[in-house]
Design an enzyme around this catalytic site. Structure first.
Site, PDB file in Angstrom:
ATOM      1  N   ASP A 261      17.518  28.424 -92.619  1.00 22.79           N
ATOM      2  CA  ASP A 261      16.949  26.579 -93.075  1.00 22.79           C
ATOM      3  C   ASP A 261      16.232  26.544 -94.479  1.00 22.79           C
ATOM      4  OD1 ASP A 261      15.232  25.017 -93.249  1.00 22.79           O
ATOM      5  OD2 ASP A 261      13.884  24.795 -92.147  1.00 22.79           O
ATOM      6  N   LYS A 268      12.303  25.548 -99.732  1.00 25.05           N
ATOM      7  CA  LYS A 268      10.597  26.333 -99.420  1.00 25.05           C
ATOM      8  C   LYS A 268      10.493  27.156-100.071  1.00 25.05           C
ATOM      9  CE  LYS A 268      11.845  26.597 -94.135  1.00 25.05           C
ATOM     10  NZ  LYS A 268      10.760  25.720 -93.982  1.00 25.05           N
ATOM     11  N   ASP A 279      16.052  30.825 -87.860  1.00 27.89           N
ATOM     12  CA  ASP A 279      15.811  29.296 -87.415  1.00 27.89           C
ATOM     13  C   ASP A 279      16.358  29.148 -85.970  1.00 27.89           C
ATOM     14  OD1 ASP A 279      14.326  27.290 -87.807  1.00 27.89           O
ATOM     15  OD2 ASP A 279      15.191  25.902 -89.413  1.00 27.89           O
ATOM     16  N   ASP A 338      14.014  19.466 -95.540  1.00 31.80           N
ATOM     17  CA  ASP A 338      13.053  20.099 -94.597  1.00 31.80           C
ATOM     18  C   ASP A 338      12.977  19.867 -93.399  1.00 31.80           C
ATOM     19  OD1 ASP A 338      12.649  23.329 -93.901  1.00 31.80           O
ATOM     20  OD2 ASP A 338      10.496  22.773 -95.026  1.00 31.80           O
ATOM     21  N   GLU A 340      14.818  19.482 -91.424  1.00 33.97           N
ATOM     22  CA  GLU A 340      16.019  19.376 -90.443  1.00 33.97           C
ATOM     23  C   GLU A 340      16.617  18.928 -89.347  1.00 33.97           C
ATOM     24  OE1 GLU A 340      14.644  22.320 -91.806  1.00 33.97           O
ATOM     25  OE2 GLU A 340      16.262  23.660 -89.708  1.00 33.97           O
ATOM     26  N   ARG A 342      14.963  17.773 -86.826  1.00 28.66           N
ATOM     27  CA  ARG A 342      15.173  16.995 -85.623  1.00 28.66           C
ATOM     28  C   ARG A 342      16.605  16.413 -86.440  1.00 28.66           C
ATOM     29  NH1 ARG A 342       9.873  15.616 -89.242  1.00 28.66           N
ATOM     30  NH2 ARG A 342       9.273  17.599 -88.829  1.00 28.66           N
TER      31      ARG A 342
HETATM   32  N1  BES Z   1      12.372  25.762 -89.505  1.00 26.65           N
HETATM   33  C1  BES Z   1      10.943  24.949 -89.636  1.00 26.65           C
HETATM   34  C2  BES Z   1       9.929  24.980 -88.963  1.00 26.65           C
HETATM   35  C3  BES Z   1       9.031  26.462 -89.879  1.00 26.65           C
HETATM   36  C4  BES Z   1       8.311  26.619 -90.269  1.00 26.65           C
HETATM   37  C5  BES Z   1       9.140  27.243 -88.064  1.00 26.65           C
HETATM   38  C6  BES Z   1       7.960  27.950 -90.496  1.00 26.65           C
HETATM   39  C7  BES Z   1       8.441  28.375 -88.227  1.00 26.65           C
HETATM   40  C8  BES Z   1       7.790  28.566 -89.364  1.00 26.65           C
HETATM   41  C9  BES Z   1      11.113  23.520 -89.608  1.00 26.65           C
HETATM   42  O1  BES Z   1      12.639  22.866 -90.314  1.00 26.65           O
HETATM   43  C10 BES Z   1      10.884  22.738 -90.967  1.00 26.65           C
HETATM   44  O2  BES Z   1      10.752  23.107 -91.781  1.00 26.65           O
HETATM   45  N2  BES Z   1       9.815  22.015 -91.028  1.00 26.65           N
HETATM   46  C11 BES Z   1       8.641  21.446 -91.191  1.00 26.65           C
HETATM   47  C12 BES Z   1       8.564  20.230 -91.514  1.00 26.65           C
HETATM   48  C13 BES Z   1       7.904  19.410 -92.005  1.00 26.65           C
HETATM   49  C14 BES Z   1       8.877  19.022 -93.736  1.00 26.65           C
HETATM   50  C15 BES Z   1       7.867  18.330 -91.619  1.00 26.65           C
HETATM   51  C16 BES Z   1       7.890  22.619 -91.740  1.00 26.65           C
HETATM   52  O3  BES Z   1       6.839  22.397 -90.669  1.00 26.65           O
HETATM   53  O4  BES Z   1       7.172  22.376 -92.671  1.00 26.65           O
HETATM   54 ZN    ZN Z   2      14.106  24.458 -89.855  1.00 29.08          ZN
HETATM   55 MN    MN Z   3      12.999  22.804 -91.978  1.00 29.84          MN
END
Ligand code: BES
Ligand code: ZN
Ligand code: MN
Length: 487
Positions: A261, A268, A279, A338, A340, A342
Site C-alpha cells: 500500500d 504515503k 497490509d 490511501d 483503499e 475499504r
Molecule cells: N493500510 C493503511 C492503514 C495503516 C496505516 C495501518 C499505518 C497501519 C499503519 C490504510 O490503507 C490507510 O492508509 N489508511 C489511512 C486512511 C486515511 C487516508 C483516511 C490512514 O489510516 O491514514
Molecule cells: Zn492499506
Molecule cells: Mn492506505
C-alpha cells in the site's frame, strides 16, 4: 516433531533435555532424579539459580543429560502473558538444543483462572510459534530442530489440547510467514497460488480464483479503482472449507489483502513505507485460519474471501475526486486513494452475500487511527449485532487473542455524505478514523450479521518479531464455538 504426554518422568535416554520451572516460592522439579533435587535446593539458597520470569539456568546431570530451569517469577502460578514468556524461553532452548528428545516437567506450572488443558494448549502453541524464525529470503537458513520428540510430563489427559495447540501454531506461522514475505514476492498472484496449494494439500478445501476481467464484469468498480493502478493483477481469492452438510450456512471470513500500500496518488511519506507490505495481514490471518481448520476438521462450513491487490500510483491510478460504482450499485467519491482497504473490502463484502452467510467477519489492517487509539495489543471490533460482537470478544479472551469493542453509531454516518456520490471514502477529518472506516463498511453489510476487526495495531511489530499471525487464534475460537455440540 512428535508430542507425547506422560505421567511419570523417564529420563533413561541420555540425549534428553529436561526442562523444569522454578519460581521464587516453589518449583516443579520434584520429578527430577534425587541426585539433582538436593543440589538444586542448595544452589537456589546460594542464589545460583534465577527465578526471574523467562531466565534460563542450565545444569548438567551426572549421566550427561542437560537440565534447564526456567524462571517463572514469584511462583509457578503465572498469568497468560507470563506463560507466553515462559514458552518463548522453551522455544529458545529447543532451537539451540542438540537433544532429540525433550521433556518438559509441567507439574505445578499453572495459569490462574485457566484449566490444565488450556495451559498445555497454549504452551504447545506458543513454543511452536516462538520457535518460528523467518529465513525464506536469506541465504543462511535456520538449522532444523534436532528435537523430534517433545514430551510433556503432566497428570492431565491433554491430547486434544496438544492437537489444538499444534494446529493453531501451524495457522499462526502460516500467517506470519505470508506477512513477513517481501512485497515483490508476496503479490496477489502469489497469494492466489497459496490458496490453490491449500486446496491441493487438503481434501476439505476448495479454491476459486476470480480474475480482474470477471470482477469488472460483476461491477466491482471499487476493487478495480484500487487495483488498476498496479501492474500486478488483483485477485479475488475464494476458499471453501467443507466440514458440515452442504445446506449448512457458512461463516464467511473476508481478508484485506493489500500486498503493498503506497497510498496510490495520495501517496504515503517514504519513511516506514516498507511496513505497508504487512497490509495483507488480514488476508494472511484468513489463510492461517483456513490451514488450522483444515487440520482440525470441525463440523462447520467456512468460506474465505481474500481481496488481493496492490495500491500503486501510476498513469492508470485513481485520482482523488474520481467517482466509481461499487458492486452494490452505490457510487463512491474517492477523496483519498490511501483509504483503499475499504474500497476493496466493500466489493468483497457485497460478493459475500451470495453464500447466504450465517455470519461474516472482515479482518483488515484498515487504519492508522486504531493504532493511535488502542496501541498494539487489542484489535478493534465493530459489529452490526451486539450478540456477535460479544461472541468475538469472548472468543478472543478465551484463546488470549484479545479484541476491544468500538461503536458503530449512526452519529458518524453524516461524515460520509458526498455532494457527488452516494458516499465518500473518508470522514471529514482525522477524528475517529477507525470508526468512520467501519461506518463506511457498514453501508455494505446490511444483509447479514457482520463484524469488522481493525487489526492495524496487532498484526505486526516493528521489532524482530515481524508479523504476529493475529487473529488466527480469535477467528479459530469463534468458529470452533459455532460447531453444533454433539447431542
Ligand atoms: N493500510 C493503511 C492503514 C495503516 C496505516 C495501518 C499505518 C497501519 C499503519 C490504510 O490503507 C490507510 O492508509 N489508511 C489511512 C486512511 C486515511 C487516508 C483516511 C490512514 O489510516 O491514514
Ligand atoms: Zn492499506
Ligand atoms: Mn492506505
Amino acid at each position: 516433531m512428535q508430542f507425547k504426554l506422560s505421567a511419570a518422568a523417564d529420563f533413561a535416554a541420555s540425549d534428553n533435555l529436561i526442562i523444569g520451572f522454578i519460581g521464587k516460592e516453589d518449583n516443579a522439579v520434584s520429578e527430577l532424579p534425587d541426585a539433582l533435587s538436593g543440589p538444586i535446593a542448595q544452589w537456589r539458597t546460594a542464589q545460583l539459580i534465577s527465578t526471574k520470569l523467562g531466565d534460563v539456568t542450565p545444569l548438567l546431570q551426572a549421566d550427561g543429560a542437560q537440565v534447564l530451569l526456567i524462571g517463572t517469577g514469584d511462583s509457578l502460578s503465572v498469568s497468560e502473558n507470563q506463560l507466553k514468556k515462559v514458552s518463548a524461553a522453551i522455544a529458545q532452548a529447543m532451537t539451540k538444543s542438540k537433544a532429540s528428545a525433550l521433556s518438559v516437567l509441567l507439574n505445578g506450572l499453572h495459569v490462574s483462572g485457566r484449566s490444565a488443558e488450556w495451559t498445555v494448549q497454549k504452551l504447545v502453541e506458543w513454543t511452536l510459534t516462538g520457535a518460528y524464525r523467518y529465513d525464506t529470503t536469506k541465504s543462511e537458513k535456520n538449522a532444523e530442530f534436532a528435537t523430534t520428540q517433545f514430551r510433556l510430563i503432566t497428570d492431565t489427559d491433554a491430547q486434544d489440547a496438544i492437537e489444538l495447540g499444534k494446529a493453531l501454531a501451524h495457522g499462526v506461522n502460516v500467517a506470519r510467514e505470508l506477512g513477513n514475505l517481501p512485497p515483490n514476492v508476496c503479490t496477489p498472484t502469489y497469494l492466489a497460488e497459496q490458496a490453490q496449494q491449500l486446496a491441493d494439500r487438503y481434501d476439505n478445501i476448495q479454491t476459486d480464483i476470480i480474475e480482474e476481467a470477471e470482477m469488472e464484469a460483476m461491477g466491482m468498480g471499487a476493487f478495480m479503482a484500487v487495483s488498476k493502478g498496479s501492474d500486478e493483477p488483483g485477485k479475488l481469492i475464494v476458499m471453501h472449507y467443507h466440514g458440515a452438510g452442504s445446506d449448512d450456512q457458512p461463516h464467511v471470513l473476508v481478508g484485506k489483502g493489500l500486498t503493498f500500500d503506497t497510498g496510490g496518488i495520495s501517496i504515503k511519506p517514504s519513511a516506514g513505507m516498507d511496513e505497508m507490505k504487512y497490509d495483507m495481514c488480514g488476508a494472511a490471518s484468513v489463510f492461517g485460519t483456513m490451514s488450522t481448520l483444515a487440520e482440525l476438521q470441525p463440523k462447520i462450513n467456512v468460506v474465505a474471501i481474500v481481496a488481493a491487490a496492490e495500491n500503486m500510483p501510476s498513469a492508470r491510478a485513481t485520482r482523488p475526486g474520481d467517482v466509481v460504482t461499487s458492486m452494490s450499485g452505490k457510487t463512491i467519491e474517492i477523496l483519498n486513494t490511501d483509504a483503499e482497504g475499504r474500497l476493496v473490502l466493500c466489493d468483497a463484502l457485497t460478493y459475500a452475500e451470495r453464500f447466504n452467510p450465517a455470519s461474516v467477519i472482515d479482518i483488515a489492517t484498515l487504519t492508522g487511527a486504531v493504532v493511535v487509539g488502542l496501541g498494539h495489543h487489542p484489535m478493534a471490533v465493530y459489529s452490526n449485532d451486539d450478540n456477535m460482537q460479544a461472541e468475538i470478544l469472548e472468543a478472543g479472551k478465551s484463546i488470549w487473542d484479545r479484541a476491544w469493542p468500538m461503536p458503530l453509531w449512526d452519529d458518524y454516518r453524516d461524515e460520509l455524505d458526498s455532494p457527488y456520490a452516494d458516499l465518500r471514502n473518508i470522514g471529514q477529518g482525522r477524528a475517529g478514523g477507525s470508526i468512520t472506516a467501519a461506518t463506511y463498511l457498514a453501508e455494505f453489510t446490511k444483509h447479514y450479521t457482520w463484524s469488522h476487526l481493525d487489526i492495524a495495531g496487532a498484526a505486526w511489530t516493528t521489532a524482530k518479531e515481524g508479523a504476529t499471525g493475529r487473529p488466527v487464534g480469535l477467528l479459530t475460537q469463534y468458529l470452533l464455538n459455532k460447531v453444533p455440540s454433539a447431542s
